[in-house]
Design a protein around this motif. Structure first.
Motif, PDB file in Angstrom:
ATOM      1  N   TRP A 116       0.779  -1.017  -0.146  1.00 43.56           N
ATOM      2  CA  TRP A 116       0.102   0.046   0.003  1.00 43.56           C
ATOM      3  C   TRP A 116       0.909   1.266  -0.098  1.00 43.56           C
ATOM      4  O   TRP A 116       2.027   1.022   0.305  1.00 43.56           O
ATOM      5  CB  TRP A 116      -1.208  -0.008   1.164  1.00 43.56           C
ATOM      6  N   ALA A 117       0.198   2.263  -0.172  1.00 36.86           N
ATOM      7  CA  ALA A 117       0.955   3.417  -0.805  1.00 36.86           C
ATOM      8  C   ALA A 117       0.040   4.681  -0.519  1.00 36.86           C
ATOM      9  O   ALA A 117      -1.039   4.757  -0.514  1.00 36.86           O
ATOM     10  CB  ALA A 117       1.767   3.658  -1.866  1.00 36.86           C
ATOM     11  N   PHE A 118       0.611   5.798   0.241  1.00 33.50           N
ATOM     12  CA  PHE A 118       0.150   6.993   0.105  1.00 33.50           C
ATOM     13  C   PHE A 118       0.811   8.135  -0.492  1.00 33.50           C
ATOM     14  O   PHE A 118       2.116   8.445  -0.244  1.00 33.50           O
ATOM     15  CB  PHE A 118      -0.698   7.434   1.062  1.00 33.50           C
ATOM     16  N   GLY A 119       0.066   9.133  -1.163  1.00 32.03           N
ATOM     17  CA  GLY A 119       0.776  10.460  -1.695  1.00 32.03           C
ATOM     18  C   GLY A 119       0.384  11.404  -0.930  1.00 32.03           C
ATOM     19  O   GLY A 119      -0.297  11.770   0.160  1.00 32.03           O
ATOM     20  N   GLU A 120       0.649  12.758  -1.508  1.00 30.79           N
ATOM     21  CA  GLU A 120       0.162  14.056  -1.072  1.00 30.79           C
ATOM     22  C   GLU A 120      -1.133  14.324  -1.570  1.00 30.79           C
ATOM     23  O   GLU A 120      -1.790  13.880  -2.192  1.00 30.79           O
ATOM     24  CB  GLU A 120       1.288  15.143  -1.700  1.00 30.79           C
ATOM     25  N   THR A 121      -1.733  15.332  -0.418  1.00 25.81           N
ATOM     26  CA  THR A 121      -3.160  15.701  -0.797  1.00 25.81           C
ATOM     27  C   THR A 121      -3.290  17.231  -0.747  1.00 25.81           C
ATOM     28  O   THR A 121      -2.597  17.997  -0.119  1.00 25.81           O
ATOM     29  CB  THR A 121      -3.942  15.255   0.349  1.00 25.81           C
ATOM     30  N   ILE A 122      -4.158  17.625  -1.283  1.00 22.32           N
ATOM     31  CA  ILE A 122      -4.367  19.132  -1.599  1.00 22.32           C
ATOM     32  C   ILE A 122      -5.790  19.388  -0.844  1.00 22.32           C
ATOM     33  O   ILE A 122      -6.789  18.976  -1.504  1.00 22.32           O
ATOM     34  CB  ILE A 122      -4.206  19.901  -2.957  1.00 22.32           C
ATOM     35  N   PRO A 150      -2.261  10.436  10.183  1.00 23.41           N
ATOM     36  CA  PRO A 150      -1.605  10.935   9.255  1.00 23.41           C
ATOM     37  C   PRO A 150      -1.410  10.654   7.754  1.00 23.41           C
ATOM     38  O   PRO A 150      -0.955  11.118   6.898  1.00 23.41           O
ATOM     39  CB  PRO A 150      -0.169  10.417   9.643  1.00 23.41           C
ATOM     40  N   ILE A 151      -2.611   9.659   7.370  1.00 27.81           N
ATOM     41  CA  ILE A 151      -3.041   9.251   5.946  1.00 27.81           C
ATOM     42  C   ILE A 151      -4.270   9.523   5.557  1.00 27.81           C
ATOM     43  O   ILE A 151      -5.360   9.398   6.112  1.00 27.81           O
ATOM     44  CB  ILE A 151      -2.804   7.878   5.949  1.00 27.81           C
ATOM     45  N   CYS A 152      -4.555  10.505   4.428  1.00 28.42           N
ATOM     46  CA  CYS A 152      -5.695  10.875   3.810  1.00 28.42           C
ATOM     47  C   CYS A 152      -6.140   9.630   2.905  1.00 28.42           C
ATOM     48  O   CYS A 152      -5.316   9.193   2.293  1.00 28.42           O
ATOM     49  CB  CYS A 152      -5.605  12.127   3.287  1.00 28.42           C
ATOM     50  N   HIS A 153      -7.215   9.141   3.024  1.00 26.40           N
ATOM     51  CA  HIS A 153      -7.729   7.997   2.240  1.00 26.40           C
ATOM     52  C   HIS A 153      -8.171   8.386   1.042  1.00 26.40           C
ATOM     53  O   HIS A 153      -7.693   7.481   0.095  1.00 26.40           O
ATOM     54  CB  HIS A 153      -9.099   7.268   2.947  1.00 26.40           C
ATOM     55  N   GLN A 154      -8.208   9.776   0.653  1.00 20.79           N
ATOM     56  CA  GLN A 154      -8.331  10.125  -0.890  1.00 20.79           C
ATOM     57  C   GLN A 154      -6.923  10.139  -1.523  1.00 20.79           C
ATOM     58  O   GLN A 154      -7.053  10.106  -2.573  1.00 20.79           O
ATOM     59  CB  GLN A 154      -8.849  11.434  -0.795  1.00 20.79           C
ATOM     60  N   SER A 155      -6.039   9.898  -0.814  1.00 20.62           N
ATOM     61  CA  SER A 155      -4.668   9.748  -1.513  1.00 20.62           C
ATOM     62  C   SER A 155      -3.723   8.509  -1.164  1.00 20.62           C
ATOM     63  O   SER A 155      -2.619   8.298  -1.143  1.00 20.62           O
ATOM     64  CB  SER A 155      -3.682  11.040  -1.128  1.00 20.62           C
ATOM     65  N   PHE A 196       4.356  12.611  -4.540  1.00 19.04           N
ATOM     66  CA  PHE A 196       3.680  13.554  -5.450  1.00 19.04           C
ATOM     67  C   PHE A 196       1.896  13.711  -5.283  1.00 19.04           C
ATOM     68  O   PHE A 196       1.585  12.836  -4.469  1.00 19.04           O
ATOM     69  CB  PHE A 196       3.641  13.291  -7.028  1.00 19.04           C
ATOM     70  N   PRO A 197       1.407  14.691  -5.346  1.00 18.85           N
ATOM     71  CA  PRO A 197       0.095  14.711  -4.971  1.00 18.85           C
ATOM     72  C   PRO A 197      -0.909  13.845  -5.749  1.00 18.85           C
ATOM     73  O   PRO A 197      -0.858  13.774  -6.981  1.00 18.85           O
ATOM     74  CB  PRO A 197      -0.615  16.383  -5.355  1.00 18.85           C
ATOM     75  N   ILE A 198      -1.988  13.271  -5.132  1.00 23.40           N
ATOM     76  CA  ILE A 198      -2.845  12.230  -5.762  1.00 23.40           C
ATOM     77  C   ILE A 198      -4.216  13.064  -5.852  1.00 23.40           C
ATOM     78  O   ILE A 198      -4.811  12.915  -6.951  1.00 23.40           O
ATOM     79  CB  ILE A 198      -3.091  11.058  -4.627  1.00 23.40           C
ATOM     80  N   SER A 199      -4.695  13.643  -4.877  1.00 24.66           N
ATOM     81  CA  SER A 199      -5.958  14.202  -4.932  1.00 24.66           C
ATOM     82  C   SER A 199      -6.491  15.668  -4.377  1.00 24.66           C
ATOM     83  O   SER A 199      -5.507  16.031  -3.524  1.00 24.66           O
ATOM     84  CB  SER A 199      -6.983  13.047  -4.352  1.00 24.66           C
ATOM     85  N   TYR A 200      -7.310  16.137  -4.756  1.00 20.90           N
ATOM     86  CA  TYR A 200      -8.009  17.288  -4.206  1.00 20.90           C
ATOM     87  C   TYR A 200      -9.070  16.788  -3.128  1.00 20.90           C
ATOM     88  O   TYR A 200      -9.827  16.078  -3.534  1.00 20.90           O
ATOM     89  CB  TYR A 200      -8.619  18.630  -5.030  1.00 20.90           C
TER      90      TYR A 200
END
Length: 257
Positions: A116-122, A150-155, A196-200
């Motif tokens: 699993w992985a997570f990226g940046e969010t805006i 610390p992890i946004c599920h949208q990203s 890198f950003p994944i989602s708004y």
């Protein structure tokens, strides 16, 4: 080889006629071909379902009506309907940052073979006048869970292999079910960090503004997974409460700007 990697984007909706189209557009425009957009609708009584049914999606789209109650139940229906190699939750109103982001995610998975992985969010206010780019951590540490999720599920992108190990979201939780799920996932495998950003992320949803209820549930879960000494527990509780107060103060700004 990327042609073998199918990606499921799971979107939860309920009375989302004011924002569902931008989420559909965001997924439809992706330049990655093998995407299945799974919609879990919570029995909307507005035009949400009609808009989804009429939408000319460039990707495969399937919609299911929720047969239970609560966000965790909707998450779980999405998991059970998912069959892709990778999956990401992108709720109604949230959007992917650009048309190439799913391709970048798959490329990373092919190279790193992460679970699993997570990226940046805006994060965005309602009228999108305010934006906050949540940068990636320099490294991963379990202590990041202490003061917040610390992890946004949208990203966050999960592999089916990890889902099989973690199981489902805890439907006893009305809030912070993703916090609980992420902790359980982290106990199986450290998340891979994507720079890198994944989602708004729309920060004006109902669950996002219940800050003190979030604080209470977060506190209970933190004590369950990360028992601390009385002094450290008091310090952490105080820090989390202060952050909850700051988020509460920001609610009108997020809604009206």
């Amino acid at each position: 080889m990327n042609n073998l990697i199918k990606v499921d984007v799971i979107t939860l909706t309920k009375n989302s006629s004011n924002c569902i189209l931008r989420t559909l557009d965001s997924v439809s425009m992706q330049d990655y071909k093998y995407i299945n957009h799974i919609i879990i609708d919570g029995h909307s009584i507005d035009e949400t379902v009609t808009l989804i049914n009429q939408y000319k999606h460039e990707k495969k789209i399937t919609m299911f009506q929720q047969n239970g109650i609560g966000i965790a139940n909707a998450f779980n229906i999405g998991l059970m309907k998912s069959s892709g190699t990778l999956l990401i939750f992108l709720n109604s109103g949230d959007t992917l940052v650009n048309k190439a982001v799913i391709t970048k995610i798959v490329d990373s998975y092919m190279k790193q073979k992460w679970l699993w992985a997570f990226g940046e969010t805006i994060s965005l206010s309602r009228k999108q006048y305010l934006k906050r780019h949540i940068k990636q951590y320099s490294h991963w540490n379990q202590s990041l869970f202490l003061s917040r999720n610390p992890i946004c599920h949208q990203s966050t992108i999960f592999s089916q292999m990890l889902i099989q190990k973690v199981g489902l979201y805890d439907e006893r939780l009305a809030l912070e079910m993703d916090y609980d799920f992420n902790i359980r996932a982290s106990l199986i495998a450290q998340p891979h960090l994507l720079y890198f950003p994944i989602s708004y992320y729309d920060t004006t949803g109902i669950s996002s503004i219940k800050v003190f209820k979030h604080y209470k549930v977060h506190r209970q879960l933190r004590k369950k997974y990360f028992p601390l000494s009385p002094i450290n527990s008091f310090k952490t509780d105080s820090l989390c409460f202060l952050k909850a107060c700051m988020r509460f103060i920001m609610i009108p700004i997020k809604i009206f700007l």
